[in-house]
Design a protein around this motif. Sequence first.
Motif, PDB file in Angstrom:
ATOM      1  N   PRO A   1     102.202  31.595  23.190  1.00  0.00           N
ATOM      2  CA  PRO A   1     102.431  30.365  23.944  1.00  0.00           C
ATOM      3  C   PRO A   1     102.087  30.560  25.419  1.00  0.00           C
ATOM      4  O   PRO A   1     102.419  31.580  26.021  1.00  0.00           O
ATOM      5  CB  PRO A   1     103.927  30.104  23.747  1.00  0.00           C
ATOM      6  N   GLY A   2     101.408  29.572  25.969  1.00  0.00           N
ATOM      7  CA  GLY A   2     100.985  29.670  27.369  1.00  0.00           C
ATOM      8  C   GLY A   2      99.603  30.250  27.546  1.00  0.00           C
ATOM      9  O   GLY A   2      98.986  30.068  28.602  1.00  0.00           O
ATOM     10  N   ALA A   3      99.077  30.964  26.556  1.00  0.00           N
ATOM     11  CA  ALA A   3      97.713  31.482  26.639  1.00  0.00           C
ATOM     12  C   ALA A   3      96.724  30.349  26.410  1.00  0.00           C
ATOM     13  O   ALA A   3      96.989  29.424  25.632  1.00  0.00           O
ATOM     14  CB  ALA A   3      97.497  32.582  25.611  1.00  0.00           C
ATOM     15  N   SER A   4      95.580  30.410  27.076  1.00  0.00           N
ATOM     16  CA  SER A   4      94.617  29.329  26.922  1.00  0.00           C
ATOM     17  C   SER A   4      93.190  29.825  27.108  1.00  0.00           C
ATOM     18  O   SER A   4      92.938  30.790  27.837  1.00  0.00           O
ATOM     19  CB  SER A   4      94.896  28.197  27.917  1.00  0.00           C
ATOM     20  N   ILE A   5      92.284  29.140  26.424  1.00  0.00           N
ATOM     21  CA  ILE A   5      90.845  29.343  26.586  1.00  0.00           C
ATOM     22  C   ILE A   5      90.242  27.993  26.940  1.00  0.00           C
ATOM     23  O   ILE A   5      90.458  27.005  26.225  1.00  0.00           O
ATOM     24  CB  ILE A   5      90.192  29.898  25.305  1.00  0.00           C
ATOM     25  N   GLU A   6      89.504  27.938  28.045  1.00  0.00           N
ATOM     26  CA  GLU A   6      88.856  26.708  28.479  1.00  0.00           C
ATOM     27  C   GLU A   6      87.364  26.975  28.655  1.00  0.00           C
ATOM     28  O   GLU A   6      86.976  27.873  29.408  1.00  0.00           O
ATOM     29  CB  GLU A   6      89.447  26.219  29.801  1.00  0.00           C
ATOM     30  N   ILE A   7      86.546  26.212  27.959  1.00  0.00           N
ATOM     31  CA  ILE A   7      85.100  26.377  28.016  1.00  0.00           C
ATOM     32  C   ILE A   7      84.481  25.101  28.562  1.00  0.00           C
ATOM     33  O   ILE A   7      84.680  24.016  28.003  1.00  0.00           O
ATOM     34  CB  ILE A   7      84.533  26.711  26.623  1.00  0.00           C
ATOM     35  N   GLY A   8      83.751  25.211  29.659  1.00  0.00           N
ATOM     36  CA  GLY A   8      83.170  24.055  30.316  1.00  0.00           C
ATOM     37  C   GLY A   8      82.000  23.469  29.551  1.00  0.00           C
ATOM     38  O   GLY A   8      81.416  24.116  28.661  1.00  0.00           O
ATOM     39  N   GLU A   9      81.624  22.270  29.922  1.00  0.00           N
ATOM     40  CA  GLU A   9      80.574  21.560  29.208  1.00  0.00           C
ATOM     41  C   GLU A   9      79.225  22.241  29.356  1.00  0.00           C
ATOM     42  O   GLU A   9      78.943  22.907  30.350  1.00  0.00           O
ATOM     43  CB  GLU A   9      80.491  20.122  29.707  1.00  0.00           C
ATOM     44  N   GLU A  10      78.421  22.101  28.298  1.00  0.00           N
ATOM     45  CA  GLU A  10      77.041  22.597  28.244  1.00  0.00           C
ATOM     46  C   GLU A  10      76.938  24.117  28.344  1.00  0.00           C
ATOM     47  O   GLU A  10      75.896  24.653  28.729  1.00  0.00           O
ATOM     48  CB  GLU A  10      76.186  21.921  29.323  1.00  0.00           C
ATOM     49  N   THR A  11      77.999  24.810  27.992  1.00  0.00           N
ATOM     50  CA  THR A  11      77.967  26.282  27.951  1.00  0.00           C
ATOM     51  C   THR A  11      77.441  26.744  26.595  1.00  0.00           C
ATOM     52  O   THR A  11      77.653  26.093  25.574  1.00  0.00           O
ATOM     53  CB  THR A  11      79.373  26.838  28.225  1.00  0.00           C
ATOM     54  N   ASP A  12      76.736  27.887  26.582  1.00  0.00           N
ATOM     55  CA  ASP A  12      76.190  28.461  25.346  1.00  0.00           C
ATOM     56  C   ASP A  12      76.894  29.777  25.033  1.00  0.00           C
ATOM     57  O   ASP A  12      76.956  30.667  25.884  1.00  0.00           O
ATOM     58  CB  ASP A  12      74.690  28.733  25.491  1.00  0.00           C
ATOM     59  N   LEU A  13      77.409  29.902  23.804  1.00  0.00           N
ATOM     60  CA  LEU A  13      78.039  31.133  23.343  1.00  0.00           C
ATOM     61  C   LEU A  13      77.267  31.649  22.135  1.00  0.00           C
ATOM     62  O   LEU A  13      76.938  30.880  21.222  1.00  0.00           O
ATOM     63  CB  LEU A  13      79.499  30.905  22.953  1.00  0.00           C
ATOM     64  N   ASN A  14      76.993  32.957  22.108  1.00  0.00           N
ATOM     65  CA  ASN A  14      76.227  33.574  21.025  1.00  0.00           C
ATOM     66  C   ASN A  14      76.972  34.790  20.496  1.00  0.00           C
ATOM     67  O   ASN A  14      76.972  35.847  21.115  1.00  0.00           O
ATOM     68  CB  ASN A  14      74.846  34.002  21.532  1.00  0.00           C
ATOM     69  N   GLY A  15      77.643  34.628  19.368  1.00  0.00           N
ATOM     70  CA  GLY A  15      78.416  35.736  18.822  1.00  0.00           C
ATOM     71  C   GLY A  15      79.459  36.238  19.797  1.00  0.00           C
ATOM     72  O   GLY A  15      79.773  37.425  19.828  1.00  0.00           O
ATOM     73  N   THR A  16      80.027  35.349  20.594  1.00  0.00           N
ATOM     74  CA  THR A  16      80.956  35.709  21.660  1.00  0.00           C
ATOM     75  C   THR A  16      82.379  35.806  21.128  1.00  0.00           C
ATOM     76  O   THR A  16      82.824  34.953  20.369  1.00  0.00           O
ATOM     77  CB  THR A  16      80.917  34.654  22.782  1.00  0.00           C
ATOM     78  N   SER A  17      83.101  36.841  21.542  1.00  0.00           N
ATOM     79  CA  SER A  17      84.516  36.988  21.193  1.00  0.00           C
ATOM     80  C   SER A  17      85.357  36.821  22.461  1.00  0.00           C
ATOM     81  O   SER A  17      85.190  37.569  23.416  1.00  0.00           O
ATOM     82  CB  SER A  17      84.781  38.369  20.578  1.00  0.00           C
ATOM     83  N   ILE A  18      86.245  35.813  22.450  1.00  0.00           N
ATOM     84  CA  ILE A  18      87.129  35.552  23.591  1.00  0.00           C
ATOM     85  C   ILE A  18      88.562  35.585  23.091  1.00  0.00           C
ATOM     86  O   ILE A  18      88.932  34.829  22.188  1.00  0.00           O
ATOM     87  CB  ILE A  18      86.832  34.183  24.232  1.00  0.00           C
ATOM     88  N   THR A  19      89.368  36.473  23.674  1.00  0.00           N
ATOM     89  CA  THR A  19      90.758  36.624  23.259  1.00  0.00           C
ATOM     90  C   THR A  19      91.675  36.520  24.463  1.00  0.00           C
ATOM     91  O   THR A  19      91.609  37.351  25.371  1.00  0.00           O
ATOM     92  CB  THR A  19      90.986  37.977  22.559  1.00  0.00           C
ATOM     93  N   ALA A  20      92.522  35.491  24.462  1.00  0.00           N
ATOM     94  CA  ALA A  20      93.524  35.311  25.514  1.00  0.00           C
ATOM     95  C   ALA A  20      94.898  35.604  24.905  1.00  0.00           C
ATOM     96  O   ALA A  20      95.371  34.850  24.051  1.00  0.00           O
ATOM     97  CB  ALA A  20      93.474  33.893  26.058  1.00  0.00           C
TER      98      ALA A  20
END
Length: 236
Positions: A100-119
């Motif tokens: 709780p309280g963790a967040s991931i925010e991705i802005g518009e028109e961003t490109d991700l390729n096999g990306t791992s994001i852990t918050a």
Amino acid sequence: MNLLRKALQRCRTPSNTISCLCLETMRLWGVCFGTLRLRCKAALLGVSLGPGVRAHGPVGLLRWPGGSISIGARVIMTSSWRRASAASLRAPVRLRVFGPGASIEIGEETDLNGTSITARSQRIRIGRSVMLAPNCVIVDSDFHALWPPEARKTNPDYKRDAPVTIGDYAWIGMNCLILKGVSIGEGAMIGAGSVVTRDVPPFCLAAGAPARVLRRLGPEDEKKRAPGPQPAGSLT
């Protein structure tokens, strides 16, 4: 018919025609099925998706109750080796918030390729029109206490977690690792294979393990580009 017409316009031999048809079919199937699956997952898990978000291949979404994942308009997520431009993908795109309280925010028109994001407990924010090349990893935590050694398996050490911010128009090269507490400025570029452990100022080129600022980027870099047509990207 449109596929056939496009293939005939581009290709002059039967083998090239078949190749064009296969590529176009894989592209359409991948984006249609991948996007449909992503939208179903997002609706079930309470993940916010902006309009025009597309996914090529499967996308892993894991949201802990109380955490949040927000994906801006026209974001493209590539999880298929068929659509990766310059490298194979180790794994699909994966977005995960642990608590709780963790967040991931991705802005518009961003490109991700096999990306791992852990918050785990903090906010990871990626700005608009950011390019993340294949196999990048972004984390907000060490996930284990540094000291004492005998407590590393049992002590998660949440107090050392720190947020991560990547500014608008940044470009992160393939196989980069972005560690906790890092802020990458607007328009910055991170060289392939870098391990980013400290802040990178806006409009700078940084590379290495650990990454260090090499120089500033500016209008003169436009003049250094080789003349002639550039190869079409495979992220759209």
